[in-house]
Design a protein around this motif. Structure first.
Motif, PDB file in Angstrom:
ATOM      1  N   CYS A 123       0.828  -1.209   0.000  1.00  0.00           N
ATOM      2  CA  CYS A 123       0.000   0.000   0.000  1.00  0.00           C
ATOM      3  C   CYS A 123       0.864   1.261   0.000  1.00  0.00           C
ATOM      4  O   CYS A 123       0.654   2.173  -0.806  1.00  0.00           O
ATOM      5  CB  CYS A 123      -0.912  -0.032   1.220  1.00  0.00           C
ATOM      6  N   LEU A 124       1.840   1.316   0.895  1.00  0.00           N
ATOM      7  CA  LEU A 124       2.701   2.496   0.988  1.00  0.00           C
ATOM      8  C   LEU A 124       3.537   2.677  -0.274  1.00  0.00           C
ATOM      9  O   LEU A 124       3.773   3.812  -0.710  1.00  0.00           O
ATOM     10  CB  LEU A 124       3.592   2.403   2.228  1.00  0.00           C
ATOM     11  N   GLU A 125       3.980   1.582  -0.881  1.00  0.00           N
ATOM     12  CA  GLU A 125       4.744   1.690  -2.121  1.00  0.00           C
ATOM     13  C   GLU A 125       3.874   2.242  -3.254  1.00  0.00           C
ATOM     14  O   GLU A 125       4.359   3.013  -4.079  1.00  0.00           O
ATOM     15  CB  GLU A 125       5.368   0.344  -2.497  1.00  0.00           C
ATOM     16  N   GLU A 126       2.599   1.857  -3.290  1.00  0.00           N
ATOM     17  CA  GLU A 126       1.701   2.399  -4.313  1.00  0.00           C
ATOM     18  C   GLU A 126       1.496   3.898  -4.120  1.00  0.00           C
ATOM     19  O   GLU A 126       1.473   4.660  -5.088  1.00  0.00           O
ATOM     20  CB  GLU A 126       0.360   1.672  -4.292  1.00  0.00           C
ATOM     21  N   ILE A 127       1.355   4.327  -2.880  1.00  0.00           N
ATOM     22  CA  ILE A 127       1.199   5.760  -2.601  1.00  0.00           C
ATOM     23  C   ILE A 127       2.481   6.497  -2.981  1.00  0.00           C
ATOM     24  O   ILE A 127       2.444   7.543  -3.633  1.00  0.00           O
ATOM     25  CB  ILE A 127       0.835   6.000  -1.123  1.00  0.00           C
ATOM     26  N   LYS A 128       3.615   5.940  -2.602  1.00  0.00           N
ATOM     27  CA  LYS A 128       4.905   6.574  -2.905  1.00  0.00           C
ATOM     28  C   LYS A 128       5.111   6.708  -4.417  1.00  0.00           C
ATOM     29  O   LYS A 128       5.668   7.691  -4.879  1.00  0.00           O
ATOM     30  CB  LYS A 128       6.035   5.760  -2.274  1.00  0.00           C
ATOM     31  N   ALA A 129       4.618   5.740  -5.180  1.00  0.00           N
ATOM     32  CA  ALA A 129       4.782   5.763  -6.636  1.00  0.00           C
ATOM     33  C   ALA A 129       4.008   6.911  -7.295  1.00  0.00           C
ATOM     34  O   ALA A 129       4.275   7.260  -8.446  1.00  0.00           O
ATOM     35  CB  ALA A 129       4.345   4.424  -7.229  1.00  0.00           C
ATOM     36  N   LEU A 130       3.078   7.518  -6.576  1.00  0.00           N
ATOM     37  CA  LEU A 130       2.329   8.652  -7.109  1.00  0.00           C
ATOM     38  C   LEU A 130       3.161   9.933  -7.122  1.00  0.00           C
ATOM     39  O   LEU A 130       2.766  10.920  -7.744  1.00  0.00           O
ATOM     40  CB  LEU A 130       1.056   8.884  -6.283  1.00  0.00           C
ATOM     41  N   PHE A 131       4.283   9.914  -6.432  1.00  0.00           N
ATOM     42  CA  PHE A 131       5.142  11.084  -6.292  1.00  0.00           C
ATOM     43  C   PHE A 131       6.364  10.928  -7.187  1.00  0.00           C
ATOM     44  O   PHE A 131       6.717   9.814  -7.581  1.00  0.00           O
ATOM     45  CB  PHE A 131       5.575  11.244  -4.836  1.00  0.00           C
ATOM     46  N   PRO A 132       7.050  12.040  -7.507  1.00  0.00           N
ATOM     47  CA  PRO A 132       8.292  11.925  -8.279  1.00  0.00           C
ATOM     48  C   PRO A 132       9.278  10.998  -7.571  1.00  0.00           C
ATOM     49  O   PRO A 132       9.300  10.913  -6.344  1.00  0.00           O
ATOM     50  CB  PRO A 132       8.824  13.362  -8.318  1.00  0.00           C
ATOM     51  N   SER A 133      10.088  10.296  -8.346  1.00  0.00           N
ATOM     52  CA  SER A 133      10.989   9.284  -7.784  1.00  0.00           C
ATOM     53  C   SER A 133      12.002   9.863  -6.795  1.00  0.00           C
ATOM     54  O   SER A 133      12.492   9.150  -5.916  1.00  0.00           O
ATOM     55  CB  SER A 133      11.721   8.535  -8.896  1.00  0.00           C
ATOM     56  N   ASP A 134      12.323  11.147  -6.920  1.00  0.00           N
ATOM     57  CA  ASP A 134      13.280  11.752  -5.997  1.00  0.00           C
ATOM     58  C   ASP A 134      12.610  12.358  -4.763  1.00  0.00           C
ATOM     59  O   ASP A 134      13.236  13.059  -3.980  1.00  0.00           O
ATOM     60  CB  ASP A 134      14.120  12.819  -6.715  1.00  0.00           C
ATOM     61  N   CYS A 135      11.318  12.097  -4.579  1.00  0.00           N
ATOM     62  CA  CYS A 135      10.564  12.661  -3.465  1.00  0.00           C
ATOM     63  C   CYS A 135       9.973  11.535  -2.619  1.00  0.00           C
ATOM     64  O   CYS A 135       9.276  10.674  -3.140  1.00  0.00           O
ATOM     65  CB  CYS A 135       9.443  13.545  -4.022  1.00  0.00           C
ATOM     66  N   ASN A 136      10.273  11.548  -1.339  1.00  0.00           N
ATOM     67  CA  ASN A 136       9.634  10.595  -0.435  1.00  0.00           C
ATOM     68  C   ASN A 136       8.543  11.337   0.330  1.00  0.00           C
ATOM     69  O   ASN A 136       8.833  12.222   1.121  1.00  0.00           O
ATOM     70  CB  ASN A 136      10.622   9.974   0.547  1.00  0.00           C
ATOM     71  N   PRO A 137       7.283  10.986   0.097  1.00  0.00           N
ATOM     72  CA  PRO A 137       6.193  11.708   0.750  1.00  0.00           C
ATOM     73  C   PRO A 137       6.023  11.369   2.227  1.00  0.00           C
ATOM     74  O   PRO A 137       5.270  12.030   2.923  1.00  0.00           O
ATOM     75  CB  PRO A 137       4.962  11.258  -0.048  1.00  0.00           C
ATOM     76  N   PHE A 138       6.727  10.353   2.694  1.00  0.00           N
ATOM     77  CA  PHE A 138       6.565   9.907   4.080  1.00  0.00           C
ATOM     78  C   PHE A 138       7.644  10.506   4.970  1.00  0.00           C
ATOM     79  O   PHE A 138       8.831  10.389   4.686  1.00  0.00           O
ATOM     80  CB  PHE A 138       6.611   8.378   4.165  1.00  0.00           C
ATOM     81  N   TYR A 139       7.228  11.126   6.046  1.00  0.00           N
ATOM     82  CA  TYR A 139       8.157  11.797   6.955  1.00  0.00           C
ATOM     83  C   TYR A 139       8.407  10.971   8.212  1.00  0.00           C
ATOM     84  O   TYR A 139       9.528  10.921   8.707  1.00  0.00           O
ATOM     85  CB  TYR A 139       7.596  13.172   7.334  1.00  0.00           C
ATOM     86  N   ALA A 140       7.368  10.342   8.750  1.00  0.00           N
ATOM     87  CA  ALA A 140       7.490   9.572   9.989  1.00  0.00           C
ATOM     88  C   ALA A 140       6.409   8.510  10.010  1.00  0.00           C
ATOM     89  O   ALA A 140       5.479   8.527   9.192  1.00  0.00           O
ATOM     90  CB  ALA A 140       7.345  10.494  11.209  1.00  0.00           C
ATOM     91  N   GLY A 141       6.536   7.573  10.933  1.00  0.00           N
ATOM     92  CA  GLY A 141       5.526   6.528  11.060  1.00  0.00           C
ATOM     93  C   GLY A 141       5.334   6.119  12.503  1.00  0.00           C
ATOM     94  O   GLY A 141       6.296   6.067  13.273  1.00  0.00           O
ATOM     95  N   PHE A 142       4.090   5.857  12.864  1.00  0.00           N
ATOM     96  CA  PHE A 142       3.740   5.363  14.195  1.00  0.00           C
ATOM     97  C   PHE A 142       3.107   3.990  14.026  1.00  0.00           C
ATOM     98  O   PHE A 142       2.359   3.761  13.076  1.00  0.00           O
ATOM     99  CB  PHE A 142       2.732   6.290  14.887  1.00  0.00           C
ATOM    100  N   GLY A 143       3.401   3.081  14.928  1.00  0.00           N
ATOM    101  CA  GLY A 143       2.818   1.746  14.867  1.00  0.00           C
ATOM    102  C   GLY A 143       2.900   1.060  16.208  1.00  0.00           C
ATOM    103  O   GLY A 143       3.400   1.624  17.183  1.00  0.00           O
ATOM    104  N   ASN A 144       2.423  -0.173  16.237  1.00  0.00           N
ATOM    105  CA  ASN A 144       2.441  -0.919  17.496  1.00  0.00           C
ATOM    106  C   ASN A 144       3.130  -2.276  17.374  1.00  0.00           C
ATOM    107  O   ASN A 144       3.074  -3.062  18.301  1.00  0.00           O
ATOM    108  CB  ASN A 144       1.008  -1.104  18.034  1.00  0.00           C
ATOM    109  N   ARG A 145       3.785  -2.533  16.245  1.00  0.00           N
ATOM    110  CA  ARG A 145       4.462  -3.813  16.061  1.00  0.00           C
ATOM    111  C   ARG A 145       5.777  -3.627  15.314  1.00  0.00           C
ATOM    112  O   ARG A 145       5.958  -2.653  14.586  1.00  0.00           O
ATOM    113  CB  ARG A 145       3.587  -4.759  15.238  1.00  0.00           C
ATOM    114  N   ASP A 146       6.639  -4.621  15.475  1.00  0.00           N
ATOM    115  CA  ASP A 146       7.892  -4.604  14.718  1.00  0.00           C
ATOM    116  C   ASP A 146       7.630  -4.627  13.218  1.00  0.00           C
ATOM    117  O   ASP A 146       8.412  -4.088  12.437  1.00  0.00           O
ATOM    118  CB  ASP A 146       8.767  -5.797  15.105  1.00  0.00           C
TER     119      ASP A 146
END
Length: 191
Positions: A94-117
């Motif tokens: 899912c995250l890779e599909e979202i990232k693919a919507l952006f230019p290849s030199d741009c990472n749209p994700f800044y941080a992540g929160f979760g509850n598992r490894d």
């Protein structure tokens, strides 16, 4: 807890960590867009949305943001998440599909929160720096880089301007022109 997290909200029991609404609101106020991602089944979409929309702590609600959940049915999703313990398979795709919507030199994700490894595995795979991945254990302690310094959502709130510095006007304008289909002013994502 994934099992209790799936079922406790169904019986009306608050299953949220203290301080999460204040922290995420402060992050949003600094110009970041939140994206809620869950490996829960599409059948749980309404319940998941209602849980997030209705979560209020000390008068603060969670900020708005898109909610992305698995398109799979209830039993395949439960099997993947609870039995196989592999929700990262869906999350990475899912995250890779979202990232693919952006230019290849741009990472749209800044941080992540979760509850598992497995959340950390997902976030590292899409290029989120390890220092910006926050894993919360059942006690409400936040680990960064697998180190728990007894941080909590509340203690992170005090550090929000250093960890999530306010975006500048030029960043906001540039991002608006790069992605005019957005209904938001900013295109930084916090998962």
């Amino acid at each position: 807890s994934d099992v209790l997290g799936q079922f406790m909200p169904l019986v009306g029991i608050d299953w949220s960590q203290t301080g999460v609404a204040h922290l995420f609101s402060a992050i949003k106020e600094n110009g970041y867009q939140l994206l809620f991602l869950s490996a829960r089944a599409i059948a749980q979409a309404y319940i998941t949305r209602q849980f997030l929309v209705n979560l209020k702590q000390d008068g603060k609600a969670l900020p708005d943001g898109p909610i992305v959940i698995s398109p799979d049915g209830l039993f395949p999703s439960l099997y993947r998440e609870v039995i196989r313990r592999a929700p990262h398979e869906f999350k990475i795709a899912c995250l890779e599909e979202i990232k693919a919507l952006f230019p290849s030199d741009c990472n749209p994700f800044y941080a992540g929160f979760g509850n598992r490894d497995t959340d950390e595995i997902s976030y590292v795979k899409v290029g989120i720096p390890k220092g910006k991945i926050f894993i919360i254990n059942p006690k409400g302690e936040v680990a960064v880089n697998r180190r728990v310094d007894t941080k909590s959502y509340t203690s992170l709130h005090a550090l929000v301007h250093g960890m999530f510095p306010p975006t500048t006007c030029s960043e906001q304008v540039l991002l608006r022109f790069l992605f005019p289909l957005s209904h938001n002013d900013y295109w930084y994502w916090v998962v």
